[in-house]
Scaffold this motif. Structure first.
Motif, PDB file in Angstrom:
ATOM      1  N   LEU A 148     -55.063  -6.329  33.176  1.00  0.00           N
ATOM      2  CA  LEU A 148     -55.902  -6.265  34.372  1.00  0.00           C
ATOM      3  C   LEU A 148     -55.441  -5.214  35.377  1.00  0.00           C
ATOM      4  N   ALA A 149     -54.129  -5.148  35.639  1.00  0.00           N
ATOM      5  CA  ALA A 149     -53.663  -4.212  36.673  1.00  0.00           C
ATOM      6  C   ALA A 149     -52.194  -3.866  36.485  1.00  0.00           C
ATOM      7  N   LYS A 150     -51.855  -2.665  36.920  1.00  0.00           N
ATOM      8  CA  LYS A 150     -50.454  -2.262  37.014  1.00  0.00           C
ATOM      9  C   LYS A 150     -49.881  -2.852  38.301  1.00  0.00           C
ATOM     10  N   HIS A 151     -48.592  -3.129  38.294  1.00  0.00           N
ATOM     11  CA  HIS A 151     -47.936  -3.681  39.475  1.00  0.00           C
ATOM     12  C   HIS A 151     -48.126  -2.774  40.697  1.00  0.00           C
ATOM     13  N   GLU A 152     -48.181  -1.482  40.501  1.00  0.00           N
ATOM     14  CA  GLU A 152     -48.339  -0.522  41.599  1.00  0.00           C
ATOM     15  C   GLU A 152     -49.658  -0.695  42.343  1.00  0.00           C
ATOM     16  N   GLU A 153     -50.632  -1.353  41.729  1.00  0.00           N
ATOM     17  CA  GLU A 153     -51.941  -1.570  42.366  1.00  0.00           C
ATOM     18  C   GLU A 153     -51.944  -2.791  43.286  1.00  0.00           C
ATOM     19  N   LEU A 154     -50.878  -3.583  43.260  1.00  0.00           N
ATOM     20  CA  LEU A 154     -50.774  -4.777  44.093  1.00  0.00           C
ATOM     21  C   LEU A 154     -50.569  -4.394  45.557  1.00  0.00           C
ATOM     22  N   ILE A 155     -51.405  -4.939  46.430  1.00  0.00           N
ATOM     23  CA  ILE A 155     -51.292  -4.691  47.872  1.00  0.00           C
ATOM     24  C   ILE A 155     -50.580  -5.858  48.548  1.00  0.00           C
ATOM     25  N   SER A 156     -50.984  -7.090  48.217  1.00  0.00           N
ATOM     26  CA  SER A 156     -50.429  -8.262  48.890  1.00  0.00           C
ATOM     27  C   SER A 156     -50.525  -9.505  48.012  1.00  0.00           C
ATOM     28  N   ALA A 213     -53.654 -16.170  46.036  1.00  0.00           N
ATOM     29  CA  ALA A 213     -54.341 -15.073  45.346  1.00  0.00           C
ATOM     30  C   ALA A 213     -53.689 -13.755  45.737  1.00  0.00           C
ATOM     31  N   PHE A 214     -53.868 -12.753  44.899  1.00  0.00           N
ATOM     32  CA  PHE A 214     -53.286 -11.435  45.119  1.00  0.00           C
ATOM     33  C   PHE A 214     -54.398 -10.428  45.410  1.00  0.00           C
ATOM     34  N   LEU A 215     -54.112  -9.495  46.312  1.00  0.00           N
ATOM     35  CA  LEU A 215     -55.043  -8.416  46.632  1.00  0.00           C
ATOM     36  C   LEU A 215     -54.589  -7.154  45.909  1.00  0.00           C
ATOM     37  N   PHE A 216     -55.508  -6.544  45.157  1.00  0.00           N
ATOM     38  CA  PHE A 216     -55.222  -5.333  44.388  1.00  0.00           C
ATOM     39  C   PHE A 216     -56.119  -4.182  44.837  1.00  0.00           C
ATOM     40  N   ASN A 217     -55.579  -2.957  44.746  1.00  0.00           N
ATOM     41  CA  ASN A 217     -56.373  -1.749  44.967  1.00  0.00           C
ATOM     42  C   ASN A 217     -57.424  -1.577  43.885  1.00  0.00           C
ATOM     43  N   SER A 218     -57.010  -1.784  42.642  1.00  0.00           N
ATOM     44  CA  SER A 218     -57.944  -1.608  41.521  1.00  0.00           C
ATOM     45  C   SER A 218     -57.597  -2.586  40.412  1.00  0.00           C
ATOM     46  N   ILE A 219     -58.592  -2.870  39.603  1.00  0.00           N
ATOM     47  CA  ILE A 219     -58.484  -3.799  38.475  1.00  0.00           C
ATOM     48  C   ILE A 219     -59.209  -3.159  37.300  1.00  0.00           C
ATOM     49  N   GLU A 220     -58.693  -3.371  36.118  1.00  0.00           N
ATOM     50  CA  GLU A 220     -59.324  -2.867  34.890  1.00  0.00           C
ATOM     51  C   GLU A 220     -59.860  -4.050  34.085  1.00  0.00           C
ATOM     52  N   ASN A 221     -60.728  -3.750  33.142  1.00  0.00           N
ATOM     53  CA  ASN A 221     -61.189  -4.719  32.148  1.00  0.00           C
ATOM     54  C   ASN A 221     -61.855  -5.952  32.754  1.00  0.00           C
ATOM     55  N   VAL A 222     -62.705  -5.711  33.757  1.00  0.00           N
ATOM     56  CA  VAL A 222     -63.448  -6.810  34.359  1.00  0.00           C
ATOM     57  C   VAL A 222     -64.941  -6.507  34.365  1.00  0.00           C
ATOM     58  N   ILE A 223     -65.711  -7.569  34.462  1.00  0.00           N
ATOM     59  CA  ILE A 223     -67.159  -7.487  34.602  1.00  0.00           C
ATOM     60  C   ILE A 223     -67.482  -7.901  36.033  1.00  0.00           C
ATOM     61  N   GLY A 280     -61.579 -13.873  40.023  1.00  0.00           N
ATOM     62  CA  GLY A 280     -61.533 -13.579  41.449  1.00  0.00           C
ATOM     63  C   GLY A 280     -62.809 -12.914  41.912  1.00  0.00           C
ATOM     64  N   TRP A 281     -62.672 -11.997  42.885  1.00  0.00           N
ATOM     65  CA  TRP A 281     -63.841 -11.287  43.397  1.00  0.00           C
ATOM     66  C   TRP A 281     -63.458  -9.912  43.926  1.00  0.00           C
ATOM     67  N   LYS A 282     -64.480  -9.079  44.066  1.00  0.00           N
ATOM     68  CA  LYS A 282     -64.342  -7.761  44.672  1.00  0.00           C
ATOM     69  C   LYS A 282     -64.993  -7.813  46.044  1.00  0.00           C
ATOM     70  N   TYR A 283     -64.285  -7.306  47.059  1.00  0.00           N
ATOM     71  CA  TYR A 283     -64.874  -7.171  48.382  1.00  0.00           C
ATOM     72  C   TYR A 283     -65.777  -5.943  48.385  1.00  0.00           C
ATOM     73  N   VAL A 284     -67.041  -6.136  48.681  1.00  0.00           N
ATOM     74  CA  VAL A 284     -67.991  -5.024  48.745  1.00  0.00           C
ATOM     75  C   VAL A 284     -68.174  -4.565  50.187  1.00  0.00           C
ATOM     76  N   TYR A 285     -68.314  -5.543  51.101  1.00  0.00           N
ATOM     77  CA  TYR A 285     -68.568  -5.221  52.507  1.00  0.00           C
ATOM     78  C   TYR A 285     -67.955  -6.280  53.402  1.00  0.00           C
ATOM     79  N   ALA A 286     -67.307  -5.842  54.466  1.00  0.00           N
ATOM     80  CA  ALA A 286     -66.753  -6.749  55.472  1.00  0.00           C
ATOM     81  C   ALA A 286     -67.548  -6.569  56.760  1.00  0.00           C
ATOM     82  N   TYR A 287     -68.041  -7.658  57.303  1.00  0.00           N
ATOM     83  CA  TYR A 287     -68.854  -7.597  58.516  1.00  0.00           C
ATOM     84  C   TYR A 287     -68.016  -7.404  59.780  1.00  0.00           C
TER      85      TYR A 287
END
Length: 127
Positions: free
Chosen positions: A35-43, A53-63, A92-99
């Motif tokens: 899913l992700a390299k450790h370097e993509e982990l933000i928090s 839950a963990f926040l990542f910059n990018s994730i691979e192999n997801v729909i 998990g989920w992807k943040y698309v927009y924050a109000y």
């Protein structure tokens, strides 16, 4: 379906999987798809539906699922559920927009439930 047709279909499906060549990889806890390299982990300090839950910059192999406005602890966000491409588990989920302005840093970032993650490769005790 002939065996050659089955083999071709299987090879086509594998083309969607990205192998992450790195010392420390996070993978799906159900099927071990990368899913992700450790370097993509933000928090590691986020809350998911199932607990930490963990926040990542990018994730691979997801729909990606459909856009959905969801009220979270930090306010309303437009998000898309993310599922493992291999086992189809919602991870998990992807943040698309924050109000809210102070939440904009989450846009185009990914939350992955800790229970949905496994560590692969050369993790040391210090991590």
């Amino acid at each position: 379906m002939s065996s050659s047709s089955k083999k071709q279909k299987k090879q086509r499906n594998k083309a969607f999987y990205k192998y992450l060549d790195n010392d420390r990889i996070y993978s799906c806890s159900k099927c071990h798809t990368h899913l992700a390299k450790h370097e993509e982990l933000i928090s590691k300090a986020f809350q998911g539906r199932l607990g930490r839950a963990f926040l990542f910059n990018s994730i691979e192999n997801v729909i990606l699922g459909k856009n959905e406005d969801r009220t979270l602890i930090t306010g309303v966000h437009t998000v898309k559920d993310i599922s493992c491409v291999s086992c189809r588990s919602v991870i998990g989920w992807k943040y698309v927009y924050a109000y809210q302005e102070d939440q904009k840093y989450k846009e185009n970032k990914y939350i992955v439930e800790k229970t949905m993650l496994s560590k692969e490769n050369n993790w040391d005790e210090q991590y």
